[in-house]
Design an enzyme around this catalytic site. Structure first.
Site, mmCIF file in Angstrom:
data_model
loop_
_atom_site.group_PDB
_atom_site.id
_atom_site.type_symbol
_atom_site.label_atom_id
_atom_site.label_comp_id
_atom_site.label_asym_id
_atom_site.label_seq_id
_atom_site.Cartn_x
_atom_site.Cartn_y
_atom_site.Cartn_z
ATOM 1 N N ILE A 1 0.890 -1.278 0.020
ATOM 2 C CA ILE A 1 -0.044 -0.004 0.048
ATOM 3 C C ILE A 1 1.023 1.273 -0.273
ATOM 4 C CG2 ILE A 1 -2.117 1.061 0.907
ATOM 5 C CD1 ILE A 1 -2.362 -1.957 0.063
ATOM 6 N N ASP A 2 1.814 1.208 0.522
ATOM 7 C CA ASP A 2 2.869 2.382 0.581
ATOM 8 C C ASP A 2 3.494 2.417 -0.698
ATOM 9 O OD1 ASP A 2 2.504 3.135 3.403
ATOM 10 O OD2 ASP A 2 4.723 2.160 3.970
ATOM 11 N N VAL A 3 3.833 1.487 -1.176
ATOM 12 C CA VAL A 3 4.449 1.450 -2.674
ATOM 13 C C VAL A 3 3.495 2.021 -3.823
ATOM 14 C CG1 VAL A 3 5.389 0.059 -4.524
ATOM 15 C CG2 VAL A 3 5.980 -0.549 -2.291
ATOM 16 N N GLY B 1 2.833 5.732 -3.056
ATOM 17 C CA GLY B 1 3.995 6.445 -3.780
ATOM 18 C C GLY B 1 4.090 6.619 -5.127
#
Length: 354
Positions: free
Chosen positions: A166-168, A171
């Site tokens: 989810i962070d990726v 980003g």
């Protein structure tokens, strides 16, 4: 490393993974990226997110994944002098990346309305957790609350994805917004505020699982590696030499070719003629394929499947993956804090102008 963004100055006020991943994108393309870390707590939290037994020397491997080719400023932004020094840097910067909460940003004078007054051309990238809540948001929280964990693994053993996906994803969304903001500034001379949150970045990536529900009212269930719409797709099998493969048969022709390779005639069986048939009788299909595939060594089967145009993949462990020529081509090294750090480049694309 390309110098495409060599004239770009970026101030990174973000920590952990998503925001620093955006900073990495620009750093790898030649931008000057100044990563600001809170010196009162030892910097970015991920500096100490070490594996069991990992050396205490230098930054952690986790931190190193998205921090490369950057300059590091350890500051106390509650200190007027140090805050002033940073504002001087921001005055001629092109971009700020922040995952500060609105409360913290306003308290420190690092919010967009404040900074845009001293730099009208500033592009301010704001990363939040939830769309309509100030709750703390980490990747696993969003994997849980946007459906990923409910679809992953098996019903009796919920699983999360082993990468902070989810962070990726967030980003990537923020990078896309940043590039649009750069184009907008080139056209108008104006800075802008670009906002993204982990929740909606995750929702945007649900793709066919979202449309399966929106159009068919079908709620995805955890089915391991299987595909909800295609069979045999994601179904895995063991070979005679103990290797494992997954099939990705997406058409009737590919299924016919699979039968040709395996010496079977399932493609003419009424139970398996079409994809809807194969989905309906998926477990019967697997029972027929298991012994046929188990007769082959991986090398021989791979050659035959490739020759017949049947999509498949060997299930590889990460050490084998990272020793591949494709992965080795992507490794980037840098000395940080007396430790040689390594990571894979975040930019997998190639372009003739880079």
């Amino acid at each position: 490393m390309s110098n495409f963004f060599k004239d770009l100055k970026v101030i990174e006020l973000a920590g952990v993974l998503a925001g620093p991943g955006v900073g990495l994108f620009f750093a790898e393309l030649g931008a000057r990226v100044l990563k600001v870390e809170n010196k009162n707590v030892g910097g970015d939290a991920t500096r100490t997110w070490r594996l069991k037994g990992e050396t205490e020397n230098g930054p952690s491997a986790y931190f190193s994944a998205v921090n490369y080719k950057k300059e590091y400023l350890f500051l106390d932004l509650t200190d007027a002098r140090e805050r002033h020094d940073l504002l001087q840097e921001i005055a001629d910067a092109d971009m700020v990346i922040s995952n500060y909460s609105s409360r913290v940003a306003e308290k420190l004078g690092m919010d967009y309305p404040t900074l845009s007054k001293i730099n009208k051309k500033l592009i301010y990238l704001q990363l939040d957790g939830f769309a309509n809540s100030a709750r703390p948001a980490y990747d696993v929280v969003l994997q849980a609350e946007t459906g990923w964990i409910s679809m992953t693994g098996h019903s009796e053993n919920p699983s999360k994805l082993p990468v902070a996906l989810i962070d990726v994803l967030a980003g990537h969304q923020l990078k896309e917004g940043a590039l649009l903001a750069i184009i907008h500034r080139m056209k108008t001379g104006e800075g802008s505020l670009v906002e993204c949150n982990l929740e909606q970045a995750s929702l945007a990536a649900l793709a066919n699982q979202a449309t399966n529900y929106l159009m068919n009212n079908a709620v995805a269930e955890p089915i391991g590696t299987l595909h909800p719409n295609i069979a045999p797709y994601g179904d895995w099998f063991a070979t005679a030499d103990g290797k494992r493969i997954v099939l990705a048969v997406g058409s009737d022709k590919q299924f016919e070719n699979l039968n040709m390779v395996l010496g079977l005639h399932l493609h003419i069986d009424e139970k398996f003629k079409t994809n809807p048939d194969r989905l309906r009788y998926r477990f019967d299909l697997r029972a027929a394929l298991v012994p046929a595939i188990a007769k082959f060594n991986l090398a021989d089967l791979s050659q035959k499947l490739d020759g017949a145009g049947v999509p498949f993949g060997e299930i590889k462990k990460l050490d084998a993956v990272l020793e591949s020529p494709a992965a080795q081509e992507m490794v980037r090294t840098e000395m940080q804090g007396g430790r040689e750090t390594k990571r894979l480049t975040g930019n997998a694309f190639k372009a003739g102008f880079l």
